[in-house]
Enzyme design. Structure first.
Site, PDB file in Angstrom:
ATOM      1  N   HIS A  89       2.970   3.236  -4.559  1.00 57.18           N
ATOM      2  CA  HIS A  89       1.815   3.215  -3.691  1.00 57.18           C
ATOM      3  C   HIS A  89       1.705   1.943  -2.866  1.00 57.18           C
ATOM      4  CE1 HIS A  89      -1.243   5.363  -1.747  1.00 57.18           C
ATOM      5  NE2 HIS A  89      -1.862   4.213  -1.647  1.00 57.18           N
ATOM      6  N   HIS A  94      17.212  11.602   3.526  1.00 58.31           N
ATOM      7  CA  HIS A  94      16.326  11.398   4.664  1.00 58.31           C
ATOM      8  C   HIS A  94      15.175  10.469   4.254  1.00 58.31           C
ATOM      9  CE1 HIS A  94      13.490  12.145   7.927  1.00 58.31           C
ATOM     10  NE2 HIS A  94      12.604  12.576   7.037  1.00 58.31           N
ATOM     11  N   ARG A 142       6.693  22.012  -0.791  1.00 62.40           N
ATOM     12  CA  ARG A 142       7.654  21.161  -0.095  1.00 62.40           C
ATOM     13  C   ARG A 142       9.011  21.234  -0.798  1.00 62.40           C
ATOM     14  NH1 ARG A 142       6.005  15.037  -1.982  1.00 62.40           N
ATOM     15  NH2 ARG A 142       7.747  14.475  -0.666  1.00 62.40           N
ATOM     16  N   THR A 192      -9.927   0.840   5.592  1.00 65.96           N
ATOM     17  CA  THR A 192      -9.113   1.461   6.634  1.00 65.96           C
ATOM     18  C   THR A 192     -10.000   1.861   7.803  1.00 65.96           C
ATOM     19  OG1 THR A 192      -7.793   2.327   4.825  1.00 65.96           O
ATOM     20  CG2 THR A 192      -7.265   3.125   7.017  1.00 65.96           C
ATOM     21  N   GLU A 224       4.119   0.304  -1.947  1.00 61.87           N
ATOM     22  CA  GLU A 224       5.204   0.488  -0.984  1.00 61.87           C
ATOM     23  C   GLU A 224       4.706   1.202   0.275  1.00 61.87           C
ATOM     24  OE1 GLU A 224       8.352  -0.329  -0.654  1.00 61.87           O
ATOM     25  OE2 GLU A 224       8.851   1.034   0.982  1.00 61.87           O
ATOM     26  N   SER A 248      17.431  -7.637  -1.184  1.00 59.66           N
ATOM     27  CA  SER A 248      17.279  -7.964   0.225  1.00 59.66           C
ATOM     28  C   SER A 248      15.808  -8.093   0.586  1.00 59.66           C
ATOM     29  CB  SER A 248      17.958  -6.886   1.069  1.00 59.66           C
ATOM     30  OG  SER A 248      17.481  -6.921   2.379  1.00 59.66           O
ATOM     31  N   SER A 249      15.005  -7.126   0.157  1.00 61.76           N
ATOM     32  CA  SER A 249      13.586  -7.146   0.510  1.00 61.76           C
ATOM     33  C   SER A 249      12.879  -8.353  -0.090  1.00 61.76           C
ATOM     34  CB  SER A 249      12.888  -5.897  -0.011  1.00 61.76           C
ATOM     35  OG  SER A 249      13.366  -4.784   0.630  1.00 61.76           O
ATOM     36  N   ASP A 274      12.339 -22.161  13.113  1.00 60.06           N
ATOM     37  CA  ASP A 274      13.160 -21.079  12.564  1.00 60.06           C
ATOM     38  C   ASP A 274      12.454 -20.608  11.309  1.00 60.06           C
ATOM     39  OD1 ASP A 274      15.288 -19.411  11.524  1.00 60.06           O
ATOM     40  OD2 ASP A 274      16.641 -20.504  12.842  1.00 60.06           O
ATOM     41  N   HIS A 317      -2.967   8.800  -8.075  1.00 61.48           N
ATOM     42  CA  HIS A 317      -3.376   9.923  -7.230  1.00 61.48           C
ATOM     43  C   HIS A 317      -2.165  10.722  -6.748  1.00 61.48           C
ATOM     44  CE1 HIS A 317      -3.383   7.131  -3.471  1.00 61.48           C
ATOM     45  NE2 HIS A 317      -2.252   7.767  -3.533  1.00 61.48           N
ATOM     46  N   HIS A 318      -0.960  10.202  -6.984  1.00 66.00           N
ATOM     47  CA  HIS A 318       0.235  10.999  -6.718  1.00 66.00           C
ATOM     48  C   HIS A 318       0.526  11.936  -7.882  1.00 66.00           C
ATOM     49  CE1 HIS A 318       1.459   8.508  -3.237  1.00 66.00           C
ATOM     50  NE2 HIS A 318       0.859   7.562  -3.903  1.00 66.00           N
ATOM     51  N   TRP A 349      13.306  11.600  -2.901  1.00 67.11           N
ATOM     52  CA  TRP A 349      13.298  10.136  -2.789  1.00 67.11           C
ATOM     53  C   TRP A 349      12.454   9.525  -3.895  1.00 67.11           C
ATOM     54  CZ3 TRP A 349       9.820   6.120  -1.886  1.00 67.11           C
ATOM     55  CH2 TRP A 349       8.484   6.481  -1.659  1.00 67.11           C
ATOM     56  N   TYR A 360       1.846   0.957   1.569  1.00 64.98           N
ATOM     57  CA  TYR A 360       1.136  -0.016   2.401  1.00 64.98           C
ATOM     58  C   TYR A 360       2.076  -1.053   2.985  1.00 64.98           C
ATOM     59  CZ  TYR A 360      -2.917   2.389   0.910  1.00 64.98           C
ATOM     60  OH  TYR A 360      -3.820   3.389   0.698  1.00 64.98           O
ATOM     61  N   SER A 387      -2.802  -4.510  16.306  1.00 63.19           N
ATOM     62  CA  SER A 387      -3.862  -5.492  16.549  1.00 63.19           C
ATOM     63  C   SER A 387      -3.437  -6.558  17.552  1.00 63.19           C
ATOM     64  CB  SER A 387      -4.272  -6.170  15.237  1.00 63.19           C
ATOM     65  OG  SER A 387      -4.652  -5.205  14.305  1.00 63.19           O
ATOM     66  N   LYS A 431     -10.845  -1.027  10.014  1.00 70.79           N
ATOM     67  CA  LYS A 431      -9.789  -1.389  10.962  1.00 70.79           C
ATOM     68  C   LYS A 431      -9.830  -0.485  12.195  1.00 70.79           C
ATOM     69  CE  LYS A 431      -6.190  -3.373   9.565  1.00 70.79           C
ATOM     70  NZ  LYS A 431      -6.043  -4.699   9.057  1.00 70.79           N
TER      71      LYS A 431
END
Lengths: 191, 370, 529
Positions: free
Chosen positions: C257, C80, C454, C332, C259, C173-174, C109, C306-307, C145, C261, C272, C335
């Site tokens: 991290h 998931h 979790r 943040t 990722e 790909s990315s 293009d 921080h993870h 994950w 963002y 926006s 924004k």
């Protein structure tokens, strides 16, 4: 149009190089992390090893050093420190030993992995010699005492009174073919 | 018939719904000074966030209500204001500094593990905990005792469903306890909310934390790092006792260990061994090999009808005592005492139609271990 | 901004329409086709990952094991996560970028059309490989994950090798997609389209693309190290050989991290675009939005640990990462304040895209608040790896990233298809999603704080009631997505004709094109004054 193509090609080249650089950087994080650990004592990794210049011990101070032996999952050896705790003066060289016995019917090879807590203390624990420097092999039902020689640096911060040194014993027999094992026979004493 | 059994817990749940007052919404205030400090910190940040939220969402809601086209609102033409923008950069910054100061103070306290009264080594295993009181000669495993029937909805669930163990960690009240965390296989994490202690147990490395429990009582926690299949089934139970009771517990536990050692020299009948072996099997083996001895195809081998279990007794004893490298089969020689080892091997050789009639004596195990 | 157009209908040799049949989609180099492919693919993955989420929520509806066994449950949580992150959110943003960025900057293009085709067509293979692991012996990835070693190396099922290859393919790909986007934005802007005139969606994607190039190779590196540990006897993460399992977490989160963002910056861009349109007022603080996005991106490289507050970092490290993480709240906040200021004294209407954008602002901010709480290290010891964290990141990713994607889809669909969408269905979809999301994820804050870890398939009785509520919410949210699918299909098939401007308050190059946008646009660059 050709101008644009050239511009695109240059940009793509730069970005691809950037990507390759970052791929390399990912691997460079491995040694960088070790340096980082050494500076901060992160993870309690001990990196101070080898001979040390002898110094006068600071007898005004006692540091309690605790020893722990941990067996990683499938490691069936009996493995424990001969003493749980010793009291040491900073600057004094001390000898300790762990007991190990291989209860199985097969020759086995082990690697001990050291770790120190609190991590701030790791850089002040200086190991002159240690059984964890080498792989240790035991024949079936053989036993030995594995020595360890260490000094606590006199610069150890005053607020640290207890240092815990743990060794985790991993079974690395399956990863080795018998020929590659190097063991120091002088360390062995069959009890 | 099977369908109806499946329905039972659903009905039970519906019936119990009005009775259950389990709408707990906040973290515990805990049983230590540090836990209370963490709770206060948590509440301060929470209320700051609520206050900011009220202001921001308030302005937004006000605009949504009043500055809508259907009310004839005309869009004004401002789209920047340096003073305002600097202001709303600086104000949050100041709020953050105000939050960071108490957080830093608490964190520094939490990291001060010096001068502990007791040191306890906590080792994570797949899927149980091991507690060793350093220098006290006390060493035991702590596993889940909730019966499989409750988990599989075949029996009503007890009050402490999934939060009950055979041997809880026992601590004296008012003493500084230092925990040394490590693991024997994968990474686990030891968490007891009431002590405000959560630390990862990492194979090969050692971590520390500490607590001074202030009130006698039973505190429950769980493993909080995904550690494989039964990650959800390795709870932690901490029993805090008065000093006198704790001392008594120490003495009892030590004499129980001696009695255990003595019982290894006694003669055990086949039936006694099988009876005891079944209990040992259900706590230590059934998670993988299953209560019916069938294992899980592709992952864990079946013991029922296994050629090794049926015939080769030496190999059977060896694998139980020493584990099998490269597989999930652990070395139980260090985890169980001689009687339990003898009993569980005997049980495996006689259960599920294996019926070999073999009996392994505790003495034989003791000999092998010397 | 004022835009004057040269003729948009092609008269040169590129004037032909799309090829016929399957070949059109397999060999296309047209940015609109590839954007469409990406969007359909991500919708399919969103529904696949969503079914897995529903399986998880069904199992957690009440205590006890009912539907699945723990090992399969772990495979579901892992898949998931992987599918939603790499298969749904990221490809959806790339799809929107493909469709909109060339149009928004006035380019004919993407800069590298053939590479564009490859970067899409890798994805179906990568995800087929990943999903096929579920049917392999020993099952699919079951280590979360975040695949922490040694659970994902020494203790992993054999299918982990295929998982690693799938991650490598997604990474390629990315990175190709990111290179393409950067080249398009930097080299193909129409004359007069200066950097500070770029629409914010383009800006946020430019920054995201740089983040992708910076961290996807690190992810490739970390899975390569895993591969070497598993098959070639190295010991990057194996303590027995001198490695360190904590190193894995450092390298992973150095990728992980930023990722996070990558999955939220384009969302900022979409919102926006939408809020000014429906507030009929220019975006407040355009420049500060650009600076705030850039500083969030830079800070994202300094906060990874921080993870890992509970792995036993030294005090100094703990404090550094706590302060750096708290600092992210500043840009943040800027924004959010800018969006609110844009609405303030506007002339608002509440069409479906605007509803999703407004819900984004509120619910993303709630996720930001819980993020700020998680940043406080001593408190994090009580939150870490509990459902509070699950609530936090689902608040920023579901009503955050996913709502922004839905808002973007509803906003630009008339431009893509030439038909207005069914507004009533759209609003029904919005309200069901909004209510469903909150019923699902809000109670997770409570069970997390009350102590539920979790990634567990079964839980103690005191968590039962909120879990039942969350499961009901998940099914409401999940099933309401069928309305979304139906609405998209019916909008493609027909509906009220859309005008070129589509929305009353819309500005920007994309709204000067006819609806539906022709197959080839801006073959002659527009001139922006």
């Amino acid at each position: 149009m050709d101008d644009l193509r050239r511009k695109n090609r240059r940009l793509v080249l730069q970005l691809v190089l950037g990507g390759i650089f970052m791929f390399g950087f990912g691997f460079a994080l491995v040694p960088l992390y070790d340096v980082f650990c050494r500076i901060t004592g992160l993870n309690g990794k001990i990196t101070n090893t080898g001979p040390v210049a002898l110094d006068v011990a600071d007898i005004s101070r006692d540091v309690r050093v605790q020893f722990i032996g941990v067996n990683n999952e499938t490691m069936p050896w009996e493995f424990r420190p001969l003493l749980n705790t010793v009291s040491v003066n900073p600057g004094e060289m001390r000898q300790m030993a762990y007991f190990a016995r291989n209860p199985t019917a097969n020759r086995m090879v082990a690697q001990a992995v050291p770790s120190v807590t609190p991590s701030e203390a790791a850089q002040y624990l200086h190991k002159v010699s240690c059984f964890c420097f080498d792989q240790q092999a035991l024949e079936a039902n053989e036993r030995m005492e594995m020595p360890l020689l260490f000094v606590i640096d006199k610069k150890l911060p005053a607020n640290i009174h207890t240092i815990t040194l743990s060794y985790t014993l991993f079974d690395i027999t399956p990863r080795l073919s018998t020929g590659q094992i190097k063991t120091d026979d002088t360390q062995r004493s069959t009890l | 018939m099977i369908k109806r059994v499946w329905l039972l817990p659903w009905i039970g749940w519906l019936v119990s719904l009005p009775a259950s007052a389990a709408w707990e919404v906040n973290i515990t205030q805990g049983a230590t000074a540090i836990a209370r400090e963490v709770y206060d910190l948590h509440m301060i940040i929470f209320w700051i966030c609520v206050a900011i939220g009220v202001v921001v969402f308030g302005v937004m809601l006000w605009s949504i209500i009043h500055h809508r086209k259907s009310r004839g609102a005309q869009a004004r033409n401002f789209h920047e204001n340096t003073a305002v923008e600097i202001l709303w950069t600086l104000i949050p910054f100041a709020i953050l500094i105000a939050m960071a100061i108490p957080a830093t103070a608490t964190l520094i306290k939490m990291y001060d593990s010096t001068d502990a009264d007791i040191d306890i080594q906590v080792t994570g295993y797949q899927w149980k905990w091991r507690y060793q009181y350093l220098g006290q000669d006390i060493d035991f495993f702590s596993s889940l005792t909730t019966p499989r029937e409750q988990i599989n909805n075949e029996a009503p669930k007890g009050e402490h469903y999934l939060l009950e163990v055979d041997n809880p960690l026992v601590l004296p009240v008012g003493k500084k306890v230092r925990f040394l965390f490590t693991a024997a296989d994968v990474i686990h994490s030891w968490w007891v909310p009431d002590l405000s202690v959560k630390k990862d147990a990492i194979p090969g490395f050692i971590n520390e934390s500490w607590a001074i429990p202030e009130e006698p009582g039973i505190y429950r926690g769980q493993c909080t790092e995904l550690c494989g299949r039964d990650h959800g089934f390795m709870p932690i139970v901490v029993e805090v006792k008065s000093q006198a009771e704790f001392d008594q517990w120490l003495a009892d536990t030590r004499s129980a260990a001696q009695a255990q050692a003595a019982s290894a020299t006694e003669e055990w009948t086949l039936d006694q061994l099988i009876e005891r072996g079944e209990q040992v099997y259900n706590t230590s083996c059934a998670a993988c090999h299953q209560a019916n001895g069938q294992g899980i195809p592709g992952a864990f081998p079946a013991l029922a009808g296994s050629p090794m279990v049926m015939t080769d007794m030496d190999a059977h004893i060896d694998i139980v005592l020493n584990g099998k490298a490269g597989t999930a089969m652990q070395a139980f020689g260090a985890q169980l005492n001689a009687v339990d080892l003898a009993a569980v091997i005997t049980y495996e050789r006689n259960a599920w139609g294996n019926d070999t009639g073999d009996s392994v004596s505790p003495q034989r195990i003791t000999e092998l271990q010397q | 901004m004022d835009t004057t157009l040269s003729p948009t209908v092609d008269t040169n040799e590129h004037g032909h329409g799309p090829a016929k049949g399957m070949g059109r989609w397999l060999f296309t180099t047209n940015h609109k086709d590839i954007g469409t492919l990406y969007l359909w693919f991500s919708l399919l993955m969103f529904l696949t990952g969503g079914c897995m989420a529903l399986m998880i929520r069904a199992e957690l509806f009440q205590p006890g094991l009912q539907l699945v066994q723990p090992d399969f449950f772990n495979q579901m949580t892992t898949m998931h996560g992987l599918i939603m992150v790499f298969g749904a959110v990221m490809p959806a943003f790339v799809g929107l970028a493909n469709w909109m960025i060339p149009i928004m900057v006035g380019a004919p293009d993407m800069a590298l059309p053939r590479m564009n085709n490859w970067s899409f067509w890798i994805l179906p293979f990568a995800f087929s490989l990943m999903l096929s692991t579920l049917f392999m012996e020993g099952g699919g990835p079951n280590f979360g994950w975040t695949f922490y070693a040694p659970l994902s190396t020494t203790y992993a099922p054999p299918s982990v090798t295929f998982f690693i290859f799938a991650v490598h393919m997604m990474g390629f790909s990315s990175i190709m997609g990111a290179i393409n986007i950067i080249a398009t934005i930097l080299n193909l802007r129409a004359p007069g389209m200066t950097m500070m005139k770029l629409p914010l969606f383009v800006w946020t994607w430019l920054i995201t693309a740089f983040l992708l190039i910076a961290v996807m190779p690190v992810l490739a590196g970390v899975v390569t190290m895993m591969l070497m540990d598993i098959h070639f006897g190295t010991s990057f993460f194996n303590a027995a050989g001198g490695g360190d399992p904590v190193l894995f977490q450092h390298v992973f989160w150095f990728f992980g991290h930023p990722e996070v963002y990558i999955m939220i910056l384009p969302a900022f861009g979409i919102v926006s675009e939408i809020i000014p349109t429906f507030a009929r007022k220019k975006l407040f603080g355009y420049a500060s939005m650009v600076y705030a996005t850039s500083s969030i991106a830079l800070l994202s490289f300094l906060v990874w640990a921080h993870h890992m507050f509970t792995v036993g970092l030294p005090l100094a490290g703990e404090l550094f990462f706590m302060y750096a993480t708290m600092l992210i709240a500043v840009p943040t906040g800027v924004k959010v304040f800018n969006w609110v200021a844009t609405m303030f004294h506007g002339s608002m209407t509440f069409e479906t895209p605007m509803l999703f954008a407004l819900a984004f602002v509120v619910l993303f901010t709630i996720g930001g608040f819980s993020g700020l709480m998680l940043a406080i290290a001593p408190a994090d010891f009580q939150y870490h790896d509990t459902y509070f964290v699950v609530a936090h990141f689902h608040y920023v990713l579901v009503p955050g990233a996913i709502f922004s994607i839905m808002a973007g889809a509803y906003y630009w669909l008339p431009k893509w298809t030439g038909h207005m969408l069914n507004e009533r269905l759209g609003k029904a979809h919005f309200w069901l999603s909004f209510i469903g999301v909150n019923i699902t994820f809000f109670p997770m804050h409570f069970v997390g704080l009350a102590g539920m870890p979790r990634r567990i398939p079964d839980y103690a009785l005191q968590f039962a009631d909120f879990n039942a509520v969350a499961s009901v919410g998940a099914f409401v949210f999940g099933l309401s997505q069928l309305l979304f699918v139906y609405n998209i299909i019916s909008c493609i098939r027909g509906g009220e004709r859309a005008t070129d401007q589509v929305w009353e308050g819309s500005h920007g190059l994309e709204w000067t094109l006819p609806s539906p946008a022709p197959y080839h646009t801006f073959s002659t660059p527009p001139v922006i004054k």
